[in-house]
Design an enzyme around this catalytic site. Structure first.
Site, PDB file in Angstrom:
ATOM      1  N   ASP A  95       2.530   2.113  -7.375  1.00  0.00           N
ATOM      2  CA  ASP A  95       2.679   0.649  -7.292  1.00  0.00           C
ATOM      3  C   ASP A  95       3.673   0.179  -8.353  1.00  0.00           C
ATOM      4  OD1 ASP A  95       0.885   1.469  -9.259  1.00  0.00           O
ATOM      5  OD2 ASP A  95      -0.541  -0.158  -8.947  1.00  0.00           O
ATOM      6  N   TYR A 131       5.658  21.682  -1.955  1.00  0.00           N
ATOM      7  CA  TYR A 131       6.858  21.232  -2.667  1.00  0.00           C
ATOM      8  C   TYR A 131       7.448  22.341  -3.523  1.00  0.00           C
ATOM      9  CZ  TYR A 131       4.718  16.679  -1.705  1.00  0.00           C
ATOM     10  OH  TYR A 131       4.143  15.612  -1.095  1.00  0.00           O
ATOM     11  N   HIS A 154      -4.144   2.922  -5.926  1.00  0.00           N
ATOM     12  CA  HIS A 154      -2.911   3.369  -6.581  1.00  0.00           C
ATOM     13  C   HIS A 154      -3.325   4.033  -7.893  1.00  0.00           C
ATOM     14  CE1 HIS A 154       0.695   2.480  -4.380  1.00  0.00           C
ATOM     15  NE2 HIS A 154       0.210   1.319  -4.011  1.00  0.00           N
ATOM     16  N   GLU A 212       0.339  -2.438 -18.355  1.00  0.00           N
ATOM     17  CA  GLU A 212       1.484  -3.023 -17.647  1.00  0.00           C
ATOM     18  C   GLU A 212       2.726  -3.208 -18.512  1.00  0.00           C
ATOM     19  OE1 GLU A 212      -0.631  -6.334 -15.983  1.00  0.00           O
ATOM     20  OE2 GLU A 212      -0.666  -5.394 -13.997  1.00  0.00           O
TER      21      GLU A 212
END
Ligand SMILES: [Zn+2]
Ligand SMILES: [Zn+2]
Length: 418
Positions: A123, A321, A118, A397
């Site tokens: 994630d 895209y 990831h 985090e």
């Protein structure tokens, strides 16, 4: 007045509860990080997402665009339908970050054995949307409207020969029953520091096209190149030739444009001139006219350079895209929630990025807005820190809670017709 007080109470309740489940949020993210899955293969991840949403009591649809999951939270009060999107896929990269939850996963990608990581923060996106779903569900009765949670596979692109991602989800009816009034997405980006939030007005992520080139020469002995036609030297010339399209031929003052050759494959042994060499890469731009013009220039450049040494070139430029658009009015409406979550001094209007996201396909059907949350540890040098897609990509985090608070706050404001 009563409505304002209700919204205030709701905002602070949701905010506090998100803080209370931060440990879960981090736990989910670490679990996904340690068990990353490539696009269209997110079976474990989507299974966890689906059971989470089912446990919350949402209406859940699975198997959309292979592994996609949609959860529907119908609030107790009348109001709009707001869509929130997270992507779930990882990348074929061997992780080099030394964390206890580091990925050791290996798999096969386009016929090659690869590590899986990831390295783009998906994630985190998935964990954040699970947290937002959990806490908003606890306030179901008070919510004016419906929240539609899109957990999307294969944002980075489906494996060769497969379809996937946002485009396939939409084709399979993801935006119907009910159709959202708007869809919102977020992305963790490094090396932007974790406490910074960026919102966008107008075109904000580039279009992306895939370049695939096969150069065919004539195999022979490395000691007698004149008896062969060497696709390796031709590939080297083509790589350099392609770089002159953006640097010498395009008016770069019009729109940001990038052409990167990221695959250069050929040869097996030091003493064999191989028969073929392969090149691959990506084109990013913002203007449709420039995009089509560059496609022609890529073909011409490759064919003429290869042809000069007798190498035959097969050139494919596949549109991937479109440009991602963040509606200016919606951006202004979500800004206060970002400021409440991160502090007014940490929120700013972002500039165009040369990254791309298939979130753009949602924008072809409904208004969309998109914001970026920095995820690098503070003090990271933006010029030298590990970017997304690096084997050293690192997500501080603390950005998870910040992203969840901003997303939940913006959703509440949207439901209340901010
Ligand atoms: Zn990515
Ligand atoms: Zn990404």
């Amino acid at each position: 007045m009563a409505a304002t007080q209700t919204l205030e109470a709701l905002r602070s309740g949701v905010d506090r509860q998100l803080c209370e489940i931060e440990a879960n949020l981090i736990g989910w993210r670490r679990d996904f990080h340690q068990h990353p899955e490539l696009g269209n293969r997110e079976t474990r991840t989507s299974g966890i997402v689906a059971s989470h949403l089912q446990r919350l009591g949402l209406k859940v649809q699975t198997g959309i665009a292979h592994t996609g999951v949609i959860g529907l939270l119908e609030g107790g009060q009348p109001g709009p339908v707001i869509g929130l999107r997270a992507d779930m896929d990882a990348l074929p990269i061997v992780e080099q970050v030394d964390v206890p939850y580091r990925s050791e996963v290996r798999t096969t990608y386009n016929g090659e054995s690869v590590g899986v990581m990831h390295a783009c923060g998906h994630d985190g996106h998935t964990a954040v949307l699970m947290a937002v779903a959990e806490i908003l569900t606890q306030h179901r009765d008070e919510l004016p409207g419906t929240v539609k949670f899109f957990f999307q596979p294969a944002e980075e692109g489906a494996p060769d020969g497969e379809e996937g991602g946002a485009q396939l989800m939409i084709r399979e009816g993801a935006l119907e029953n009910p159709k959202p009034a708007m869809v919102m997405g977020l992305h963790f980006v490094s090396p932007i520091p974790y406490d910074k939030l960026l919102y966008y007005k107008g075109p904000m992520l580039a279009s992306a096209d895939i370049i695939e080139i096969t150069l065919t020469g004539k195999q022979g002995h490395g000691a007698r190149p004149w008896m062969a036609i060497d696709p390796i030297v031709s590939a080297a010339q083509v790589v350099l030739g392609l770089q002159t399209i953006v640097s010498r031929q395009i008016d770069v003052t019009r729109e940001p444009t990038v052409l990167s050759i990221t695959i250069n494959r050929g040869g097996l042994r030091h003493n064999i001139v191989p028969e073929t060499a392969e090149l691959g890469g990506t084109l990013r731009t913002y203007d449709e006219g420039m995009r089509r013009d560059i496609h022609e220039r890529i073909k011409r450049t490759v064919e003429m350079i290869a042809g000069s040494s007798g190498v035959v070139a097969d050139v494919k430029v596949k549109t991937q895209y479109p440009v991602t658009f963040s509606d200016g009015d919606l951006a202004e409406k979500i800004r206060p929630a970002l400021e409440r979550a991160g502090g007014i001094e940490n929120v700013s209007l972002g500039k165009k990025l040369t990254a791309a996201d298939d979130f753009s396909f949602f924008g072809h059907h409904v208004p969309t807005t998109y914001f970026v949350v920095g995820c690098a540890p503070p003090g990271t040098d933006p010029t030298s820190g590990a970017p997304n897609h690096s084997p050293r990509f690192y997500l501080d985090e603390r950005c998870l809670l910040l992203g969840a608070r901003a997303l939940a706050g913006a959703t509440l404001d949207m439901l209340h017709g901010a």
